[in-house]
Motif scaffolding. Structure first.
Motif: not given
Length: 126
Positions: A19-29, A69-79
């Motif tokens: 499971x790969x993760x991608x954490x976003x920061x900064x402008x998260x939208x 592919x999935x996402x967790x908007x509360x964590x600003x993370x895509x998997x």
């Protein structure tokens, strides 16, 4: 600015999963997030994409049925859940963010995305 950090890559045998993760920061939208990969000596290719505010997803034929592919908007993370991995899946996997409204609904080209992570290596042995 969007800062993306991938993690979860590794070395494993064919048939395994990661499971790969991608954490976003900064402008998260973002309008969409995508995964791409690049194998040695080959061009960067599209893997999967997900719209940020819906469950709409789109996959490359080569991974359809094996990757999710999935996402967790509360964590600003895509998997990216990769199942039944094959040696030909060996590549550096990159996460990308599309923050511009223009362009295709499902961006499958490198130029459709605005920000990129540094990549995570996935190596699958036979």
């Amino acid at each position: 600015q969007v800062h993306l950090v991938e993690s979860g890559g590794g070395l494993l045998q064919a048939g395994g999963s990661l499971r790969l993760s991608c954490a976003a920061s900064g402008r998260t939208f973002s309008y969409a997030m995508g995964w791409f990969r690049q194998a040695p000596g080959k061009e960067c290719e599209f893997v999967a994409t997900i719209r940020w505010n819906s469950d709409n997803t789109y996959y490359a034929d080569s991974v359809k049925g094996r990757f999710t592919i999935s996402r967790d908007n509360t964590k600003n993370t895509v998997y990216l859940l990769t199942n039944n991995l094959k040696p030909e899946d060996t590549a550096v996997y990159y996460c990308a963010a599309k923050i511009s409204r223009s362009g295709p609904y499902y961006g499958t080209g490198v130029g459709d995305y605005d920000y990129w992570g540094q990549g995570t290596q996935v190596t699958v042995s036979s």
